[in-house]
Motif scaffolding. Structure first.
Motif, PDB file in Angstrom:
ATOM      1  N   ALA A  57     -38.691 -60.909  -9.802  1.00  0.00           N
ATOM      2  CA  ALA A  57     -37.560 -60.388  -9.114  1.00  0.00           C
ATOM      3  C   ALA A  57     -36.951 -59.240 -10.181  1.00  0.00           C
ATOM      4  O   ALA A  57     -36.510 -58.147  -9.638  1.00  0.00           O
ATOM      5  N   LYS A  58     -37.140 -59.488 -11.465  1.00  0.00           N
ATOM      6  CA  LYS A  58     -36.604 -58.190 -12.417  1.00  0.00           C
ATOM      7  C   LYS A  58     -37.554 -57.243 -12.579  1.00  0.00           C
ATOM      8  O   LYS A  58     -37.232 -56.314 -13.189  1.00  0.00           O
ATOM      9  N   GLY A  59     -38.885 -57.535 -12.385  1.00  0.00           N
ATOM     10  CA  GLY A  59     -39.950 -56.442 -12.709  1.00  0.00           C
ATOM     11  C   GLY A  59     -39.911 -56.536 -14.150  1.00  0.00           C
ATOM     12  O   GLY A  59     -40.064 -55.422 -14.894  1.00  0.00           O
ATOM     13  N   PRO A 144     -32.353 -64.711 -17.548  1.00  0.00           N
ATOM     14  CA  PRO A 144     -32.011 -63.409 -18.354  1.00  0.00           C
ATOM     15  C   PRO A 144     -30.964 -62.626 -17.474  1.00  0.00           C
ATOM     16  O   PRO A 144     -30.443 -63.203 -16.641  1.00  0.00           O
ATOM     17  N   SER A 145     -30.501 -61.388 -17.946  1.00  0.00           N
ATOM     18  CA  SER A 145     -29.473 -60.867 -17.371  1.00  0.00           C
ATOM     19  C   SER A 145     -29.821 -60.509 -16.016  1.00  0.00           C
ATOM     20  O   SER A 145     -31.153 -60.172 -15.850  1.00  0.00           O
ATOM     21  N   ALA A 146     -28.967 -60.193 -15.027  1.00  0.00           N
ATOM     22  CA  ALA A 146     -29.413 -60.084 -13.667  1.00  0.00           C
ATOM     23  C   ALA A 146     -29.606 -58.514 -13.215  1.00  0.00           C
ATOM     24  O   ALA A 146     -28.832 -58.425 -12.019  1.00  0.00           O
ATOM     25  N   ASN A 147     -30.255 -57.820 -14.067  1.00  0.00           N
ATOM     26  CA  ASN A 147     -30.607 -56.650 -13.715  1.00  0.00           C
ATOM     27  C   ASN A 147     -32.189 -56.242 -13.554  1.00  0.00           C
ATOM     28  O   ASN A 147     -32.925 -57.158 -13.943  1.00  0.00           O
ATOM     29  N   ARG A 148     -32.425 -55.352 -12.832  1.00  0.00           N
ATOM     30  CA  ARG A 148     -33.891 -55.000 -12.803  1.00  0.00           C
ATOM     31  C   ARG A 148     -34.086 -54.819 -14.252  1.00  0.00           C
ATOM     32  O   ARG A 148     -33.269 -53.983 -15.064  1.00  0.00           O
ATOM     33  N   PRO A 152     -29.002 -51.248 -17.357  1.00  0.00           N
ATOM     34  CA  PRO A 152     -27.841 -51.876 -18.036  1.00  0.00           C
ATOM     35  C   PRO A 152     -27.658 -53.173 -17.387  1.00  0.00           C
ATOM     36  O   PRO A 152     -27.619 -53.255 -15.973  1.00  0.00           O
ATOM     37  N   SER A 153     -27.273 -54.194 -18.234  1.00  0.00           N
ATOM     38  CA  SER A 153     -26.922 -55.477 -17.613  1.00  0.00           C
ATOM     39  C   SER A 153     -25.635 -55.478 -16.761  1.00  0.00           C
ATOM     40  O   SER A 153     -24.872 -54.439 -16.932  1.00  0.00           O
ATOM     41  N   PRO A 154     -25.637 -56.099 -15.575  1.00  0.00           N
ATOM     42  CA  PRO A 154     -24.394 -56.220 -14.863  1.00  0.00           C
ATOM     43  C   PRO A 154     -23.346 -56.973 -15.355  1.00  0.00           C
ATOM     44  O   PRO A 154     -23.500 -58.132 -15.679  1.00  0.00           O
ATOM     45  N   LEU A 181     -20.960 -57.722 -22.797  1.00  0.00           N
ATOM     46  CA  LEU A 181     -22.242 -57.601 -23.591  1.00  0.00           C
ATOM     47  C   LEU A 181     -22.951 -58.994 -23.881  1.00  0.00           C
ATOM     48  O   LEU A 181     -22.217 -60.191 -23.701  1.00  0.00           O
ATOM     49  N   GLU A 182     -24.247 -59.024 -23.823  1.00  0.00           N
ATOM     50  CA  GLU A 182     -25.191 -60.124 -23.733  1.00  0.00           C
ATOM     51  C   GLU A 182     -24.887 -60.898 -25.477  1.00  0.00           C
ATOM     52  O   GLU A 182     -24.385 -60.439 -26.191  1.00  0.00           O
ATOM     53  N   SER A 183     -25.187 -62.276 -25.226  1.00  0.00           N
ATOM     54  CA  SER A 183     -24.714 -63.185 -26.329  1.00  0.00           C
ATOM     55  C   SER A 183     -25.617 -62.686 -27.726  1.00  0.00           C
ATOM     56  O   SER A 183     -26.508 -61.988 -27.378  1.00  0.00           O
ATOM     57  N   ARG A 241     -37.648 -50.410 -23.839  1.00  0.00           N
ATOM     58  CA  ARG A 241     -36.261 -49.374 -23.496  1.00  0.00           C
ATOM     59  C   ARG A 241     -35.627 -50.346 -22.791  1.00  0.00           C
ATOM     60  O   ARG A 241     -35.824 -50.981 -21.781  1.00  0.00           O
ATOM     61  N   HIS A 242     -34.063 -50.357 -22.981  1.00  0.00           N
ATOM     62  CA  HIS A 242     -33.302 -51.377 -22.426  1.00  0.00           C
ATOM     63  C   HIS A 242     -31.955 -50.514 -22.340  1.00  0.00           C
ATOM     64  O   HIS A 242     -31.512 -49.485 -22.588  1.00  0.00           O
ATOM     65  N   TYR A 243     -31.228 -51.125 -21.331  1.00  0.00           N
ATOM     66  CA  TYR A 243     -29.628 -51.228 -21.195  1.00  0.00           C
ATOM     67  C   TYR A 243     -29.730 -49.528 -20.893  1.00  0.00           C
ATOM     68  O   TYR A 243     -28.548 -49.030 -21.052  1.00  0.00           O
TER      69      TYR A 243
HETATM   70 MG    MG Z   1     -31.315 -58.342 -20.484  1.00  0.00          MG
END
Ligand code: MG
Ligand code: TXA
Length: 354
Positions: A57-59, A144-148, A152-154, A181-183, A241-243
């Motif tokens: 789902a996240k790819g 995980p964070s609910a983003n593709r 950036p995380s939602p 921001l994430e934990s 590569r992130h966020y």
């Molecule tokens: Mg994440």
């Protein structure tokens, strides 16, 4: 697939709805849910098929492990073993809250959940909807964070829908994330070898907070955003590569005057060559910028506000198909380590010193 949307009151979540969400997880389905940090994409942590679905789902590459979310401390012992005393000190102080700890995993946690590792990341979120939902789901929600992957995380449901509508069974709306921001992630496994815990990802719980209880900790090089091919980060997620927004983000560092004139010039050049440009600036400097999309990321006096707004600011650039983004360096307050860690990754390490 039709994604069911429900909205719950964080002070008093509807029990029937929570039960329904829990049932979806127990049957192997996926539910996006609010936490105090960012929205999570949850599945049953003990079911390998659920974790596989999360990656799809996240790819997301399947060597990037998931965090197991629990709702009571006793459950930590069901997912992890060799839990050092230091972990109990941290749990007592920071759980429920934005701290994830890594331990040796128990056999019942499938390797699909841990990205093939023999360790497991565990956290107890500080959000009533999340805690009730985890309990209803059987106690162990991999999320995980609910983003593709890569985005950036939602921090609100609109962004979750943008990335995952139609891919999962249910989305629970619990309003805006209060931290944004994430934990913080700390690896606790070194204690069993007589070594120090290692900070893998900075967050709302700062290294200073941790050192009050642990006396000293080590730092993974990825924490400072300096990743190259030689320094392999311990949290596999940190190597990707992130966020990142779709446009090319550059962080501009230096005295205000120089930063402002560099950014103004950059924006003008981009616009005149037909590109779309944006500026991310602190409230204090916002009036210095007139051209392009100007994003007020919050006051220098309130690092919590900057943390809360950061991902929404990056996504706002994507809404407008921005090609070129300039951001001030955002080094204010105790959260500056966490904020800059995300910003540097979003910029792919591009920092211009003026
Ligand atoms: Mg994440
Ligand atoms: O605040 C949060 O932690 C949010 C909410 C939803 O709880 N979740 C989150 O998950 O940020 P995710 O998957 O986006 O980030 C998890 C990070 C990744 O960088 C991953 O590599 C690392 O945790 N991680 C998970 N298990 C690990 C392990 N066993 N060893 C090292 N790193 C691990």
């Amino acid at each position: 697939m039709k994604t069911e949307y429900i909205k719950l009151d964080n002070n008093n979540p509807d029990r029937e709805m929570i039960k329904k969400a829990g049932e979806i997880i127990k049957k192997g389905g996926l539910v996006a849910f609010p936490t105090e940090t960012v929205y999570g994409l949850g599945g049953d942590a003990m079911l390998s098929e659920s974790s596989k679905r999360i990656y799809r789902a996240k790819g997301r590459p399947s060597d990037n492990p998931l965090i197991v979310h629990i709702c009571e401390i006793g459950d930590l012992y069901e997912a992890a073993k060799d839990i050092p005393e230091e972990a109990l000190l941290l749990a007592e102080r920071f759980w429920p809250g934005p701290l994830t700890m890594i331990f040796t995993k128990r056999d019942r946690v499938p390797f699909e959940t841990t990205g093939g590792l023999s360790t497991v990341a565990v956290r107890m979120p500080d959000n009533r909807i999340a805690l009730d939902f985890i309990r209803a789901a059987g106690g162990f929600v991999a999320a995980p964070s609910a983003n593709r992957s890569g985005r950036p995380s939602p921090t609100n449901v609109k962004r979750v829908l943008e990335d995952l509508d139609g891919e999962i069974e249910m989305i629970i709306d619990g309003g805006d994330s209060v931290i944004g921001l994430e934990s913080t992630i700390i690896d606790m496994t070194p204690y069993s070898r007589g070594e120090k815990g290692m900070l893998l990802r900075p967050g709302f719980v700062t290294d200073k907070d941790l050192k009050e209880l642990l006396s000293d900790i080590d730092y993974d090089p990825a924490v400072f955003g300096k990743i190259n091919n030689d320094a392999k980060p311990r949290a596999p997620g940190m190597k990707y590569r992130h966020y990142a927004p779709k446009g090319e983000l550059t962080i501009v560092k230096g005295e205000d005057e120089g930063v402002i004139s560099f950014i103004r010039r950059g924006v003008r050049e981009a616009l005149s060559s037909g590109k779309r440009a944006a500026v991310i600036a602190s409230s204090e400097n916002i009036r210095a910028f007139e051209e392009g999309l100007v994003i007020d990321i919050g006051s220098r006096k309130d690092d919590g506000e900057i943390a809360r707004r950061l991902y929404e600011g990056l996504r706002a650039c994507d809404d407008k198909d921005i090609d070129v983004i300039y951001s001030e360096e955002l080094t204010y307050g105790n959260l500056s380590g966490a904020i800059m860690n995300r910003l540097i990754k979003a910029a792919g390490g591009r920092i211009k010193e003026v």
